[in-house]
Design a protein around this motif. Structure first.
Motif, PDB file in Angstrom:
ATOM      1  N   GLN A  25       0.770  -0.991  -0.027  1.00  0.00           N
ATOM      2  CA  GLN A  25      -0.054   0.051  -0.087  1.00  0.00           C
ATOM      3  C   GLN A  25       0.752   1.289   0.016  1.00  0.00           C
ATOM      4  OE1 GLN A  25      -3.613   0.526  -0.087  1.00  0.00           O
ATOM      5  NE2 GLN A  25      -2.724   2.543  -0.604  1.00  0.00           N
ATOM      6  N   ASP A  26       0.646   1.999  -0.854  1.00  0.00           N
ATOM      7  CA  ASP A  26       1.248   3.485  -1.074  1.00  0.00           C
ATOM      8  C   ASP A  26       0.214   4.489   0.095  1.00  0.00           C
ATOM      9  OD1 ASP A  26       2.104   6.065  -1.113  1.00  0.00           O
ATOM     10  OD2 ASP A  26       1.856   6.037  -3.525  1.00  0.00           O
ATOM     11  N   LEU A  27       0.913   4.780   1.136  1.00  0.00           N
ATOM     12  CA  LEU A  27       0.117   5.420   2.016  1.00  0.00           C
ATOM     13  C   LEU A  27      -0.569   6.697   1.695  1.00  0.00           C
ATOM     14  CD1 LEU A  27       2.104   4.456   5.391  1.00  0.00           C
ATOM     15  CD2 LEU A  27       0.179   3.241   4.391  1.00  0.00           C
ATOM     16  N   GLU A  28      -0.073   7.116   0.594  1.00  0.00           N
ATOM     17  CA  GLU A  28      -0.653   8.508   0.181  1.00  0.00           C
ATOM     18  C   GLU A  28      -1.402   8.289  -0.999  1.00  0.00           C
ATOM     19  OE1 GLU A  28       0.141  11.356   1.532  1.00  0.00           O
ATOM     20  OE2 GLU A  28       1.260  10.487   3.173  1.00  0.00           O
ATOM     21  N   ASP A  30      -4.439   5.739  -3.173  1.00  0.00           N
ATOM     22  CA  ASP A  30      -5.897   4.837  -2.966  1.00  0.00           C
ATOM     23  C   ASP A  30      -5.650   3.461  -2.317  1.00  0.00           C
ATOM     24  OD1 ASP A  30      -7.773   6.897  -3.857  1.00  0.00           O
ATOM     25  OD2 ASP A  30      -7.454   6.409  -5.819  1.00  0.00           O
ATOM     26  N   LEU A  32      -6.907   4.841   0.564  1.00  0.00           N
ATOM     27  CA  LEU A  32      -6.710   5.797   1.744  1.00  0.00           C
ATOM     28  C   LEU A  32      -6.894   7.203   1.142  1.00  0.00           C
ATOM     29  CD1 LEU A  32      -3.698   4.240   3.386  1.00  0.00           C
ATOM     30  CD2 LEU A  32      -5.923   3.882   4.089  1.00  0.00           C
ATOM     31  N   LEU A  33      -6.708   7.634  -0.030  1.00  0.00           N
ATOM     32  CA  LEU A  33      -6.667   8.654  -0.482  1.00  0.00           C
ATOM     33  C   LEU A  33      -8.232   9.038  -0.708  1.00  0.00           C
ATOM     34  CD1 LEU A  33      -5.210  11.449  -1.584  1.00  0.00           C
ATOM     35  CD2 LEU A  33      -5.234  10.219  -3.717  1.00  0.00           C
ATOM     36  N   THR A  38      -5.308   9.351   4.509  1.00  0.00           N
ATOM     37  CA  THR A  38      -4.076   9.536   4.466  1.00  0.00           C
ATOM     38  C   THR A  38      -3.343  10.173   5.605  1.00  0.00           C
ATOM     39  OG1 THR A  38      -4.222  11.411   3.207  1.00  0.00           O
ATOM     40  CG2 THR A  38      -3.881   9.184   1.804  1.00  0.00           C
ATOM     41  N   TRP A  39      -3.899  11.061   6.175  1.00  0.00           N
ATOM     42  CA  TRP A  39      -3.644  11.950   7.294  1.00  0.00           C
ATOM     43  C   TRP A  39      -3.405  10.818   8.332  1.00  0.00           C
ATOM     44  CZ3 TRP A  39      -6.543  11.473  11.689  1.00  0.00           C
ATOM     45  CH2 TRP A  39      -7.746  10.929  11.507  1.00  0.00           C
ATOM     46  N   ARG A  42      -0.056   9.312   9.228  1.00  0.00           N
ATOM     47  CA  ARG A  42       1.051  10.293   9.447  1.00  0.00           C
ATOM     48  C   ARG A  42       1.137  10.508  10.863  1.00  0.00           C
ATOM     49  NH1 ARG A  42      -1.805  13.911   5.391  1.00  0.00           N
ATOM     50  NH2 ARG A  42      -1.253  13.207   3.256  1.00  0.00           N
ATOM     51  N   GLY A 126       3.308  -0.027   4.507  1.00  0.00           N
ATOM     52  CA  GLY A 126       3.531   0.996   3.503  1.00  0.00           C
ATOM     53  C   GLY A 126       5.203   1.342   3.435  1.00  0.00           C
TER      54      GLY A 126
END
Length: 275
Positions: A25-28, A30, A32-33, A38-39, A42, A126
């Motif tokens: 998963q790219d945490l920035e 989809d 999540l986006l 996404t926040w 962090r 991620g």
């Protein structure tokens, strides 16, 4: 679920073992986006984790995880994939932004050769690239698996021919001459498959059909030469003593947020079906 060298199997598993180095998963990206989350990852006290566990002792295609300190961003690519319906649960398939890592000499990899049912690997979803990989002895397992499959489905005496025997011997000799270390678990799978094949060929050479006991032994050996595993994803609170006061209120907030997101996703799914 997968077989030696990562070949697909006719089983109940819905997915193949991984063939490429990837980050799930790219945490920035989809989903999540699109969900506006996404926040969340962090925050210093919450992490998205993968938990990988074998459903039996792995005898081929074990999981390896890369040391995050050896990742070179210039060798990392972003790509988009659709998850399987099974992975998406009742939400079905969804778009997922992921990362792929290309090989470079500075990478450091780790795996546990003694994993068995009940053990688990936990790593950052991620952050940590991971993949399954081939270990010595898998070419022999694949040849045995192919021959056992033919025996159990076709009762094919050609599998007990000199040519089939020569193919197995060639693989054994190749492994022996390479001096590659073989794990005890992989060796157990090879011995189990070879024993089942030999017993079946003896029965067939006498003009008999395979007995129920022999068929059961073949099926067990074939299961030995497959890898089944389970991988789940979870959000985890990282709460050292100084941050412990955050756990209870943030836990309730996270629960409410999850319920709201699932509710919105269900509504979106209904709208799409209606459209």
């Amino acid at each position: 679920k997968g077989g030696p060298l990562g070949v697909p199997l006719n089983g109940s598993g819905f997915d193949l073992v991984a063939h490429r180095v990837h980050i799930d998963q790219d945490l920035e990206g989809d989903p999540l986006l699109s969900l506006g989350l996404t926040w969340l990852f962090r925050l210093p006290f919450i992490s998205l984790l993968n938990v990988w566990t074998p459903l039996e002792t792995p005898r081929m295609r074990p999981l390896a995880v890369m040391d995050e300190n050896s990742i070179d961003p210039s060798f990392t690519l972003r790509y988009t994939a659709n998850s399987t319906k099974n992975a998406g649960g009742f939400l079905g398939s969804f778009k997922s932004d992921r990362l792929m890592t290309i090989y470079h000499e500075g990478q450091k990899w780790y795996w546990n050769s003694n994993m068995t049912f009940g053990d688990a690997l936990v790593f950052y979803t991620g952050v940590n690239p991971h993949t399954s990989f081939t270990i010595p002895g898998e070419t022999i397992q694949l040849e045995l698996l192919t021959q056992l499959y033919s025996l159990i489905n076709e009762d094919n005496k050609e599998i007990c021919s000199d040519e089939a025997e020569d193919r197995l011997l060639a693989e054994f000799n190749r492994l022996h001459n390479s001096n590659e270390p073989i794990t005890p678990n992989a060796l157990d799978a090879i011995i189990s498959g070879a024993d089942a094949r030999a017993k079946a060929c003896v029965e067939l050479s006498r003009g008999n059909t395979l007995e129920t006991e022999t068929l059961t032994e073949i099926k067990n050996a074939m299961e030995y030469m497959s890898r089944s595993s389970l991988e789940i994803r979870c959000a985890s609170l990282v709460a050292p003593r100084l941050q412990l006061y955050l756990c209870i209120p943030f836990g309730f907030l996270l629960l409410l947020l999850a319920v709201r997101c699932l509710n919105n996703a269900c509504k979106s799914s209904r709208k799409l079906k209606t459209a």
